[in-house]
Scaffold this motif. Structure first.
Motif, PDB file in Angstrom:
ATOM      1  N   SER A   1       0.861  -1.177   0.000  1.00 30.40           N
ATOM      2  CA  SER A   1       0.000   0.000   0.000  1.00 30.40           C
ATOM      3  C   SER A   1       0.899   1.229   0.000  1.00 30.40           C
ATOM      4  O   SER A   1       2.117   1.113   0.136  1.00 30.40           O
ATOM      5  CB  SER A   1      -0.924   0.004   1.226  1.00 30.40           C
ATOM      6  N   ALA A   2       0.291   2.391  -0.168  1.00 32.26           N
ATOM      7  CA  ALA A   2       1.059   3.640  -0.140  1.00 32.26           C
ATOM      8  C   ALA A   2       0.200   4.718   0.494  1.00 32.26           C
ATOM      9  O   ALA A   2      -1.032   4.693   0.396  1.00 32.26           O
ATOM     10  CB  ALA A   2       1.474   4.054  -1.545  1.00 32.26           C
ATOM     11  N   ASP A   3       0.878   5.675   1.136  1.00 25.65           N
ATOM     12  CA  ASP A   3       0.136   6.786   1.719  1.00 25.65           C
ATOM     13  C   ASP A   3      -0.096   7.867   0.670  1.00 25.65           C
ATOM     14  O   ASP A   3       0.287   7.716  -0.503  1.00 25.65           O
ATOM     15  CB  ASP A   3       0.827   7.318   2.973  1.00 25.65           C
TER      16      ASP A   3
ATOM     17  N   VAL B   1       4.473   7.194  -0.152  1.00 26.31           N
ATOM     18  CA  VAL B   1       5.422   6.412   0.642  1.00 26.31           C
ATOM     19  C   VAL B   1       4.886   4.979   0.740  1.00 26.31           C
ATOM     20  O   VAL B   1       3.786   4.754   1.242  1.00 26.31           O
ATOM     21  CB  VAL B   1       5.618   7.025   2.038  1.00 26.31           C
ATOM     22  N   PRO B   2       5.667   4.016   0.245  1.00 23.77           N
ATOM     23  CA  PRO B   2       5.169   2.639   0.220  1.00 23.77           C
ATOM     24  C   PRO B   2       5.270   1.946   1.568  1.00 23.77           C
ATOM     25  O   PRO B   2       6.076   2.312   2.425  1.00 23.77           O
ATOM     26  CB  PRO B   2       6.095   1.954  -0.791  1.00 23.77           C
TER      27      PRO B   2
ATOM     28  N   ASN C   1      -2.402   1.729  12.108  1.00 22.13           N
ATOM     29  CA  ASN C   1      -1.034   1.517  11.632  1.00 22.13           C
ATOM     30  C   ASN C   1      -0.942   1.934  10.165  1.00 22.13           C
ATOM     31  O   ASN C   1      -1.957   2.191   9.514  1.00 22.13           O
ATOM     32  CB  ASN C   1      -0.566   0.078  11.892  1.00 22.13           C
ATOM     33  N   PRO C   2       0.271   2.058   9.607  1.00 20.57           N
ATOM     34  CA  PRO C   2       0.381   2.546   8.222  1.00 20.57           C
ATOM     35  C   PRO C   2      -0.431   1.737   7.214  1.00 20.57           C
ATOM     36  O   PRO C   2      -1.102   2.324   6.363  1.00 20.57           O
ATOM     37  CB  PRO C   2       1.885   2.460   7.943  1.00 20.57           C
ATOM     38  N   THR C   3      -0.408   0.419   7.308  1.00 22.18           N
ATOM     39  CA  THR C   3      -1.176  -0.388   6.353  1.00 22.18           C
ATOM     40  C   THR C   3      -2.667  -0.124   6.492  1.00 22.18           C
ATOM     41  O   THR C   3      -3.372   0.070   5.498  1.00 22.18           O
ATOM     42  CB  THR C   3      -0.865  -1.885   6.543  1.00 22.18           C
TER      43      THR C   3
END
Length: 152
Positions: free
Chosen positions: A31-33, A37-38, A60-62
């Motif tokens: 995924s990416a934001d 950013v991956p 969390n980021p994911t």
């Protein structure tokens, strides 16, 4: 290294992909934001015959990336046995997840995120494209699904 095996037919590769969706427990989730950013993590999943269900913490980021981006790339295998799945993401809070999906997740993984002390959400990934190949000999016919429709 000499490649001596003949390429699998598209039908055989589809059958292999569906077998892995039933058999495997972990899948790589990319995924990416919003800034591009991956993020790449492995998550447990379950296949319901139409979509993959995963669970992770929404903060969390994911979790954030899947919720806001609504797209992901999933991957199995190593460099000689590749499966790539591009899909659309629907997010279900643990109170809203369909019971059948949560129960299938529990049956496969032995873990029920709905009862965890930390907050988890479920992420349903509907495949839009599927590619599968064993080394370069299968690259010409690697596309098994496009636009959510199986080609074989």
């Amino acid at each position: 290294m000499t490649i001596t095996e003949t390429p699998r037919s598209p039908e055989d590769r589809k059958r292999d992909v569906l077998d892995r969706l039933e058999r495997e427990t972990d899948i790589w989730v990319a995924s990416a934001d919003a800034d591009g950013v991956p993020c790449l993590v492995a998550l447990w999943f379950v296949w319901d015959g139409e979509a993959l269900w995963m669970a992770t913490r929404p903060g969390n980021p994911t979790g954030r990336n899947l919720r806001t981006g609504r797209r992901t790339r999933l991957a199995f295998g190593d460099t000689r046995d590749v499966v790539l799945i591009d899909g659309d993401v629907d997010v279900h809070d643990r109170e809203e997840v369909p019971a059948a999906a949560a129960e299938a997740f529990l049956a496969k993984t032995g873990w029920d995120p709905r009862g965890d002390s930390a907050r988890y959400a479920f992420y349903r990934v509907s495949p839009r494209s599927v590619q599968a190949w064993h080394e370069v000999r299968e690259l010409p016919q690697r596309h098994l699904m496009r636009n959510g429709t199986w080609l074989v």
